[in-house]
Design a protein around this motif. Structure first.
Motif, mmCIF file in Angstrom:
data_model
loop_
_atom_site.group_PDB
_atom_site.id
_atom_site.type_symbol
_atom_site.label_atom_id
_atom_site.label_comp_id
_atom_site.label_asym_id
_atom_site.label_seq_id
_atom_site.Cartn_x
_atom_site.Cartn_y
_atom_site.Cartn_z
ATOM 1 N N MET A 289 38.073 -84.089 -10.370
ATOM 2 C CA MET A 289 36.813 -85.305 -10.612
ATOM 3 C C MET A 289 36.545 -84.948 -12.590
ATOM 4 S SD MET A 289 33.255 -86.256 -9.861
ATOM 5 C CE MET A 289 31.774 -86.643 -10.896
ATOM 6 N N ARG A 290 35.555 -85.609 -13.432
ATOM 7 C CA ARG A 290 35.515 -84.690 -14.651
ATOM 8 C C ARG A 290 33.802 -85.798 -14.876
ATOM 9 N NH1 ARG A 290 34.858 -88.724 -17.948
ATOM 10 N NH2 ARG A 290 37.076 -90.762 -18.190
ATOM 11 N N ILE B 281 31.465 -87.794 -16.223
ATOM 12 C CA ILE B 281 31.326 -89.264 -16.253
ATOM 13 C C ILE B 281 29.942 -89.674 -16.716
ATOM 14 C CG2 ILE B 281 31.609 -89.693 -13.982
ATOM 15 C CD1 ILE B 281 33.641 -91.929 -14.978
ATOM 16 N N GLU C 5 30.690 -95.475 -19.071
ATOM 17 C CA GLU C 5 32.194 -95.350 -19.496
ATOM 18 C C GLU C 5 32.433 -96.766 -17.819
ATOM 19 O OE1 GLU C 5 34.376 -91.518 -20.049
ATOM 20 O OE2 GLU C 5 32.811 -90.979 -19.208
ATOM 21 N N SER D 12 34.929 -99.426 -18.006
ATOM 22 C CA SER D 12 35.591 -100.575 -16.260
ATOM 23 C C SER D 12 34.041 -101.128 -15.924
ATOM 24 C CB SER D 12 35.706 -98.792 -15.478
ATOM 25 O OG SER D 12 36.859 -98.054 -15.920
ATOM 26 N N THR E 11 39.431 -102.819 -15.848
ATOM 27 C CA THR E 11 39.351 -101.971 -16.471
ATOM 28 C C THR E 11 39.499 -102.860 -17.520
ATOM 29 O OG1 THR E 11 42.122 -100.693 -16.896
ATOM 30 C CG2 THR E 11 40.238 -99.678 -14.934
ATOM 31 N N ASP F 143 41.674 -94.269 -8.184
ATOM 32 C CA ASP F 143 41.699 -93.123 -9.222
ATOM 33 C C ASP F 143 41.367 -94.586 -10.221
ATOM 34 O OD1 ASP F 143 43.127 -90.920 -8.444
ATOM 35 O OD2 ASP F 143 44.727 -91.999 -8.976
ATOM 36 N N CYS G 78 39.194 -93.730 -14.122
ATOM 37 C CA CYS G 78 38.256 -92.992 -15.061
ATOM 38 C C CYS G 78 38.867 -91.431 -14.757
ATOM 39 C CB CYS G 78 37.116 -93.120 -15.472
ATOM 40 S SG CYS G 78 36.560 -94.858 -16.076
ATOM 41 N N ASP G 79 39.582 -90.634 -14.870
ATOM 42 C CA ASP G 79 40.018 -89.047 -14.001
ATOM 43 C C ASP G 79 39.231 -89.013 -13.148
ATOM 44 O OD1 ASP G 79 42.443 -89.390 -15.749
ATOM 45 O OD2 ASP G 79 40.562 -88.786 -17.570
ATOM 46 N N CYS G 80 38.652 -89.847 -12.043
ATOM 47 C CA CYS G 80 37.142 -89.699 -11.155
ATOM 48 C C CYS G 80 38.106 -90.061 -9.831
ATOM 49 C CB CYS G 80 36.044 -89.712 -11.019
ATOM 50 S SG CYS G 80 36.006 -89.466 -12.410
ATOM 51 N N ARG G 81 37.525 -89.530 -8.594
ATOM 52 C CA ARG G 81 38.619 -90.445 -7.697
ATOM 53 C C ARG G 81 37.346 -91.016 -6.456
ATOM 54 N NH1 ARG G 81 43.345 -92.474 -5.814
ATOM 55 N NH2 ARG G 81 43.771 -92.054 -3.622
#
Length: 323
Positions: free
Chosen positions: A1-2, A4, A38, A87, A108, A137, A139-142
């Motif tokens: 995760m990042r 967000i 986002e 998204s 997305t 997945d 936005c680079d998150c699960r």
């Protein structure tokens, strides 16, 4: 995760008016993006409307239903996603091979991403329940999705977290319903219609046991016990014969409310989700401490003396809809 930023929206939809409801989705998406979102999440069946579905015949439900991802509403969501570079998650009535589903769609700017069919569908006897969990997945998150009643069963949230979800989107249509619990029940329509003259009384109803007070008994626990972020969305205002309290919110892995709407109107709140909370949360440790060899009872049938199932919405409607 990042890191967000995610928006959780609430709005008063119009039954069977997809054009209007999609226009509100666009407007609230624009507002959320202006605040840095986002991803923006909307509630269960927000595109066609929800509670009134309990009164409809199968043929009328088929008229409202669409294929996913090939239907016009999913295509419109993708257009909005592209226009605002965001998204989106939103709910609709899906049809596939004559079966109907209460479905949450994720898109997305690149197109269709995922869909979740509600596991515990009960608003209409003509709507089928889904048969699988949804993790993907984003936005680079699960991310995972569980719709309304899906979240009332702890097993569903636990399995979604075990499948790797860090963020669980929880689109709802809830609160303001008859219940045996003390203090719960329907909210009088005149309280909502008089909200501008007497906002205090309206907030008391919305924040008390008929609304937020009930949510606080269990909703933060789902995030806390699994070490995940929970993105909760719900209608505000009139939903067929009920009044809904909104309270769109995001809850962090400690069970703390990150951000929440108390607006008595259409609104979207944007929360900043960060990854470092997850591995130090109690729920993350609980996942690691599980002893599956002890849990066989979870998959056994209930004893005959225990009542099973929900109270289906169509049995609460008068008259019961025909095929």
């Amino acid at each position: 995760m990042r890191d967000i930023k995610i928006g959780a929206a609430q709005f008063e939809s119009r039954d069977a008016d997809k054009t209007y409801n999609l226009s509100r989705i666009e407007a609230l998406t624009r507002k959320a993006v202006e605040e840095g979102a986002e991803t923006v999440s909307f509630r269960e069946c927000c595109i066609p409307g929800y509670t009134f579905l309990q009164t409809l015949s199968r043929s009328r439900l088929v008229e409202l239903a669409e294929p996913v991802p090939g239907g016009p509403s999913t295509k419109r969501l993708i257009q909005i996603a592209r226009e605002y570079n965001v998204s989106l998650l939103a709910g609709l009535l899906e049809i596939e091979n004559r079966a109907l589903y209460n479905t949450c769609v994720a898109v997305t700017p690149d197109g269709f991403l995922a869909k979740h069919r509600k596991l515990h569908a009960f608003i209409s006897k003509f709507i089928s329940s889904g048969d699988r969990f949804t993790v993907f997945d984003l936005c680079d998150c699960r991310a995972g999705i569980l719709t309304c009643y899906d979240n009332n069963l702890p097993e569903n949230v636990r399995i979604t977290a075990m499948m790797g979800a860090e963020i669980i989107f929880m689109p709802h249509v809830t609160c303001g319903l008859e219940s045996a619990m003390p203090g719960r029940g329907k909210i009088n329509r005149e309280i909502w219609e008089n909200r501008h003259r007497d906002p205090v009384r309206c907030r008391q109803e919305f924040l008390g046991p008929k609304g937020r007070g009930w949510l606080m008994r269990w909703l933060p626990a789902r995030a806390y016990e699994n070490g995940v972020y929970a993105v909760y969305t719900n209608p505000i205002g009139i939903d067929h014969d009920t009044i809904k309290n909104g309270n769109a919110m995001i809850i962090d892995p400690f069970g703390e409310i990150l951000i929440e709407s108390h607006a008595l109107e259409d609104d979207v709140v944007v929360g900043h989700l960060t990854p470092e909370k997850i591995p130090v949360s109690s729920g993350y440790r609980y996942l690691c401490a599980r002893r599956p060899e002890l849990y066989g009872k979870l998959v056994e049938p209930l004893p005959p003396n225990m009542q099973q199932g929900t109270h289906p919405g169509w049995k609460l409607a008068e008259p019961e809809p025909e095929a």
